[in-house]
Design a protein around this motif. Structure first.
Motif, mmCIF file in Angstrom:
data_model
loop_
_atom_site.group_PDB
_atom_site.id
_atom_site.type_symbol
_atom_site.label_atom_id
_atom_site.label_comp_id
_atom_site.label_asym_id
_atom_site.label_seq_id
_atom_site.Cartn_x
_atom_site.Cartn_y
_atom_site.Cartn_z
ATOM 1 N N SER A 583 0.723 -1.085 -0.085
ATOM 2 C CA SER A 583 -0.104 -0.011 0.115
ATOM 3 C C SER A 583 0.950 1.186 -0.006
ATOM 4 N N ASP A 584 2.158 1.217 0.431
ATOM 5 C CA ASP A 584 2.840 2.425 0.690
ATOM 6 C C ASP A 584 3.928 2.440 -0.665
ATOM 7 N N PRO A 585 4.082 3.562 -1.412
ATOM 8 C CA PRO A 585 5.066 3.681 -2.263
ATOM 9 C C PRO A 585 6.364 3.704 -1.999
ATOM 10 N N LEU A 586 7.177 2.986 -2.861
ATOM 11 C CA LEU A 586 8.537 3.043 -2.669
ATOM 12 C C LEU A 586 9.260 4.322 -2.931
ATOM 13 N N MET A 587 8.624 5.093 -3.898
ATOM 14 C CA MET A 587 9.269 6.390 -4.384
ATOM 15 C C MET A 587 7.929 7.043 -5.163
ATOM 16 N N THR A 588 8.305 8.428 -5.204
ATOM 17 C CA THR A 588 7.222 9.333 -5.625
ATOM 18 C C THR A 588 7.828 9.934 -6.678
ATOM 19 N N SER A 589 7.239 11.189 -7.110
ATOM 20 C CA SER A 589 7.495 12.115 -8.511
ATOM 21 C C SER A 589 8.814 12.132 -8.600
ATOM 22 N N THR A 590 9.393 11.949 -9.940
ATOM 23 C CA THR A 590 10.745 12.251 -10.117
ATOM 24 C C THR A 590 10.973 13.642 -10.772
ATOM 25 N N GLY A 591 9.887 14.510 -11.025
ATOM 26 C CA GLY A 591 10.129 15.563 -11.665
ATOM 27 C C GLY A 591 9.352 16.739 -11.241
ATOM 28 N N GLY A 592 9.098 17.783 -11.878
ATOM 29 C CA GLY A 592 8.106 18.994 -11.492
ATOM 30 C C GLY A 592 8.985 20.444 -11.518
ATOM 31 N N ILE A 593 8.573 21.311 -10.768
ATOM 32 C CA ILE A 593 8.836 22.501 -10.928
ATOM 33 C C ILE A 593 10.076 22.785 -10.044
ATOM 34 N N GLY A 594 10.930 23.235 -10.781
ATOM 35 C CA GLY A 594 12.439 23.472 -10.022
ATOM 36 C C GLY A 594 12.753 24.996 -9.751
ATOM 37 N N GLU A 595 13.921 25.366 -9.818
ATOM 38 C CA GLU A 595 14.253 26.750 -9.467
ATOM 39 C C GLU A 595 14.037 27.745 -10.335
ATOM 40 N N ARG A 596 13.653 28.908 -9.813
ATOM 41 C CA ARG A 596 13.434 30.210 -10.989
ATOM 42 C C ARG A 596 14.495 30.426 -11.741
ATOM 43 N N VAL A 597 14.104 30.834 -12.942
ATOM 44 C CA VAL A 597 15.428 31.070 -14.022
ATOM 45 C C VAL A 597 15.248 32.477 -14.178
ATOM 46 N N ILE A 598 13.899 32.916 -14.743
ATOM 47 C CA ILE A 598 13.860 34.424 -15.029
ATOM 48 C C ILE A 598 12.613 35.053 -14.152
ATOM 49 N N SER A 599 12.591 36.286 -13.875
ATOM 50 C CA SER A 599 11.458 36.695 -13.038
ATOM 51 C C SER A 599 10.094 36.504 -13.862
ATOM 52 N N GLU A 600 9.158 36.554 -12.855
ATOM 53 C CA GLU A 600 7.722 36.368 -13.257
ATOM 54 C C GLU A 600 7.273 37.500 -14.397
ATOM 55 N N ASP A 601 7.878 38.650 -14.132
ATOM 56 C CA ASP A 601 7.333 39.873 -15.009
ATOM 57 C C ASP A 601 7.834 39.499 -16.464
ATOM 58 N N ALA A 602 9.319 39.094 -16.343
ATOM 59 C CA ALA A 602 10.000 38.723 -17.870
ATOM 60 C C ALA A 602 9.129 37.782 -18.305
ATOM 61 N N ALA A 603 8.842 36.665 -17.593
ATOM 62 C CA ALA A 603 8.135 35.428 -18.192
ATOM 63 C C ALA A 603 7.047 35.882 -18.779
ATOM 64 N N ARG A 604 6.102 36.757 -18.054
ATOM 65 C CA ARG A 604 4.765 37.151 -18.614
ATOM 66 C C ARG A 604 4.870 37.975 -19.798
ATOM 67 N N GLU A 605 5.949 38.969 -19.729
ATOM 68 C CA GLU A 605 6.313 39.763 -21.144
ATOM 69 C C GLU A 605 6.634 39.088 -22.358
ATOM 70 N N LEU A 606 7.375 37.898 -21.890
ATOM 71 C CA LEU A 606 7.622 37.017 -22.991
ATOM 72 C C LEU A 606 6.519 36.098 -23.688
ATOM 73 N N THR A 607 5.618 35.948 -22.794
ATOM 74 C CA THR A 607 4.557 35.171 -23.195
ATOM 75 C C THR A 607 3.466 36.016 -24.154
ATOM 76 N N TRP A 608 3.646 37.424 -23.735
ATOM 77 C CA TRP A 608 2.834 38.013 -24.550
ATOM 78 C C TRP A 608 3.540 38.330 -26.024
ATOM 79 N N MET A 609 4.851 38.381 -25.976
ATOM 80 C CA MET A 609 5.598 38.138 -27.255
ATOM 81 C C MET A 609 5.033 37.212 -28.189
ATOM 82 N N MET A 610 5.055 35.964 -27.386
ATOM 83 C CA MET A 610 5.059 34.693 -28.230
ATOM 84 C C MET A 610 3.410 34.574 -28.618
ATOM 85 N N HIS A 611 2.716 35.241 -27.711
ATOM 86 C CA HIS A 611 1.073 35.204 -28.279
ATOM 87 C C HIS A 611 0.988 35.955 -29.587
#
Length: 730
Positions: A583-611
């Motif tokens: 019933s108990d798992p031996l291991m769980t998720s091996t991935g997911g969100i990691g460290e921040r690379v760029i600021s959220e503002d930069a990411a949101r502005e880049l999203t606008w450009m790609m839109h």
């Protein structure tokens, strides 16, 4: 005579013959008449008796000497053969008895023989807990002849050995019949049909007691090949082992071993695994049609597996239903009903979904549990079967409707959430495969302009704005150790002063190179690497134009970092892993969100450009009515690869298209078929969902520079007619 008569004092007898017949008795004259012939008959028989005696005496004394010679030879030879035969038979019987006794003493309890796999199995479930894939040697669990469906038990006996409950482990009649068939068909007496009983087949499955030892065999395949060899010596050993099994185990115990160990196609070992694999139900619940189909797999499990060819498997089951009817296991009505309603695959087996995804999880998961484990493992994954089906349908639609027949072009699709959880993966045009080359993961190709968002991400992080200006003009860059390099736009034109958003929208090469130079190539390389592109990135200015080789999975994961607000992600498919029964798992998720690379503002502005790219620029074909889409096209050098990577507020998807041998695509760029595949995929993925706006900074921040860009290159010399390193611009 007179003297003697006188001396005796008796009166001399007259010299007359004795009376031949006695005095006539009184009464019964008829009886006297009947008795009269007796002496005559006796007298008549005497000569015959004397004649017979004479003949017999003559035979003993003489006769035909040649006949007597051959009779004597025959008698001597027969006696000699008999003398040898009974002695040899006695010795052979003793040897066989001793051999059977020895093997009998080595046989374990039958429960120890039920699971004979060298490796364990991996069962994969999707994000909702439904089984969609199996890997390894699947074993559904121990069953016995008493616990499986009687229809399965009867089908196996009717098909494999109808005298199973009547013979002693060997079937002389079956062996003689098999030899006759083999000779009639032009084969050797032991080649082809073997006439083996279920007991003999079980002995062969047990490899006559020889356990696989990886130090003694080159491979497990070599071990299995040795177990299956059909030499006369091997057949003899098999017969001894079968006799010992008959002495050690009951008939149902032998049948139980057989039902648990026999390979039944699709990676399934044993009837329980086959029942779960093909019908999604336990072996105890099989219908006559389903039992007949599983029994039919025993002769050719790979080619007759219903997942390989359902029609062929159903035809074979129909033959077995006839055998069951002939042998009294099914009534005529039940047999007719089974033929009219043949067994069909479960939805999971029929879908055969996520073959590429399952292979990727197996290869990226912990080796001990996914590839080297002897235990059974259950892995819960991130796969969404609805999204997987959407991707497969989109792939099939585009290649059937918009790609010329005979084309060998390939494509790959990856769909994931913003945290890197992979929801679907298609690694090639053939979607229902296992163990095939996975172009979404294994192919490393140049990304072309699909790399440009990381150039602009670096600039935005350093303070540039989506509305800053850059001049699209001829430039030449001196590269140490190489000739001067003059990049060129895809349309071979120069567009003067443009904003960063416009440069990305139209996928201009020269502004991207200038921005990368200004922001610093090392900074660009670091941002791309931190977002998850782990391939060896180019060190020169061609880095900005996607000169590096990477996989579709890596690039799609990097774009997911832009969607989630600027944090890196590690694409993953494994949610939890546990041993079967625990019933108990031996291991769980091996991935997911990691460290921040760029600021959220930069990411949101880049999203606008790609839109803007998707709504007004080179990615217009990817648009989904009612949804905001952001993305980027990419075409590598000489159009060997074409890409479209993009996202909505809910999912990120990446598409690659090209040839396996690097042949250039004809008339295909990232803004063409890849964008259309992306559109068809995401249109299906978002059906029934409520549209959500993209998390973006609409319009971008105010421009930092009102004048043209300050980029100065004193080595500028104009356009070199002999361009080297030209990269596609869209």
């Amino acid at each position: 005579m007179s003297d003697s008569g006188r001396k005796s004092g008796r009166k001399a007898q007259p010299l007359v013959a004795d009376r031949r017949y006695g005095p006539k008795p009184a009464g019964k004259p008829k009886a006297k008449t009947k008795a009269k012939p007796k002496p005559k008959k006796a007298a008549a028989r005497k000569p015959a008796a004397r004649k017979t005696t004479a003949r017999g005496s003559k035979t003993k004394r003489g006769g035909n000497p040649i006949v007597r010679f051959f009779r004597a030879i025959f008698g001597w030879v027969f006696g000699l053969i008999w003398a040898f035969t009974w002695r040899i038979a006695l010795m052979a019987g003793l040897v066989v008895g001793l051999a059977v006794s020895y093997v009998y003493s080595t046989l374990p309890e039958f429960t120890a023989l039920l699971d004979g796999r060298a490796n364990g199995s991996v069962v994969m479930t999707d994000r909702r807990g439904e089984v969609f894939a199996w890997r390894g040697d699947q074993f559904g669990g121990v069953v016995t002849a008493d616990t499986v469906s009687p229809h399965l038990k009867n089908a196996v006996v009717a098909t494999e050995d109808k005298r199973f409950y009547r013979h002693f482990g060997l079937s002389p009649r079956g062996i003689a019949s098999a030899v006759r068939i083999n000779l009639r068909e032009g084969r050797g007496p032991l080649s082809g049909h073997g006439g083996s009983t279920i007991t003999q087949q079980t002995a062969k499955l047990l490899c006559l007691g020889v356990v696989y030892d990886e130090t003694q065999w080159e491979s497990e395949a070599a071990y299995e090949a040795d177990c299956r060899q059909g030499s006369l010596w091997r057949k003899g050993k098999e017969a001894i082992y079968a006799l010992a099994m008959e002495a050690k185990y009951s008939k149902d115990e032998i049948l139980s071993i057989y039902l648990n160990r026999a390979y039944m196609g699709g990676g399934a070992y044993g009837s329980e695994a086959a029942a779960q694999r093909y019908f999604g139900k336990p072996a105890a619940a099989l219908s006559p049609a389903e039992g007949a189909m599983i029994a039919g797999l025993l002769t050719a499990p790979s080619s007759l597996a219903p997942t390989s060819n359902l029609q062929r498997s159903q035809n074979r089951a129909g033959v077995i239903i006839g055998l069951m009817q002939d042998q009294g296991y099914l009534s005529s009505k039940a047999a007719d009903n089974a033929r009219a309603n043949p067994a069909t695959l479960s939805p999971a087996a029929q879908a055969r979904a996520g073959g590429y995804f399952a292979d990727w999880v197996m290869s990226s998961g912990p080796e001990f549990f996914t590839r080297n484990s002897t235990s059974d493992v259950i892995i819960r994954t991130t796969l969404d079967q609805r999204i997987q089906q959407a991707a497969e349908d989109a792939m099939n639609h585009i290649f059937s409707e918009k790609v010329r027949k005979g084309s060998k072009a390939q494509a790959a699709i990856v769909v994931m959430s913003a945290d890197g959880a992979v929801r679907a993966m298609v690694g090639g045009r053939k979607t229902k495969v296992t163990g095939a080359f996975n172009r979404a993961v294994q192919a490393k190709r140049q990304t072309g302009s699909a790399f440009k968002p990381f150039v602009y991400a670096t600039a935005l992080e350093l303070g540039w704005s989506a509305n800053d200006l850059v001049v699209d003009e001829p430039i030449t860059i001196n590269i140490p150790g190489s000739s001067p390099w003059s990049p060129q736009n895809y349309d071979r034109k120069f567009h003067g002063t443009v904003t960063l958003t416009e440069a990305l929208r139209t996928s201009l090469n020269i502004p991207a190179v200038k921005i990368a130079q200004e922001a610093g190539l090392e900074n660009v390389r670091k941002v791309a690497t931190d977002f998850g592109i782990g391939s060896d990135l180019a060190k020169g200015p061609s880095l900005a134009l996607g000169a590096s080789d990477t996989s579709l999975l890596e690039v799609t994961g990097a774009y997911a970092g832009i969607l989630n607000g600027g944090s890196s992600v590690r694409p993953y498919g494994l949610v939890e892993l546990k041993m079967q029964g625990d019933s108990d798992p031996l291991m769980t998720s091996t991935g997911g969100i990691g460290e921040r690379v760029i600021s959220e503002d930069a990411a949101r502005e880049l999203t606008w450009m790609m839109h803007v790219v998707a709504s007004e620029g080179t990615g217009r074909r990817a648009n989904i009515p009612g949804w905001e889409v952001a993305g980027k096209t990419g075409t590598s050098q000489r159009a060997k690869d074409a890409w479209f990577i993009g996202f909505t507020a809910d999912y990120v998807a990446g598409v690659w298209m090209g040839y396996d041998d690097n042949t250039p695509l004809t008339g295909v760029t990232g803004s063409g078929l890849p964008a259309e595949i992306w559109h068809e995929t995401m249109r299906r993925v978002h059906q029934g969902m409520t549209p959500r706006p993209l998390p973006m900074l609409r319009g971008g921040r105010p421009a930092r520079n009102a004048a043209p860009d300050p980029f100065i290159d004193d080595t500028r010399t104009g356009i070199d007619d002999l361009l080297r390193g030209i990269f596609g611009g869209n």
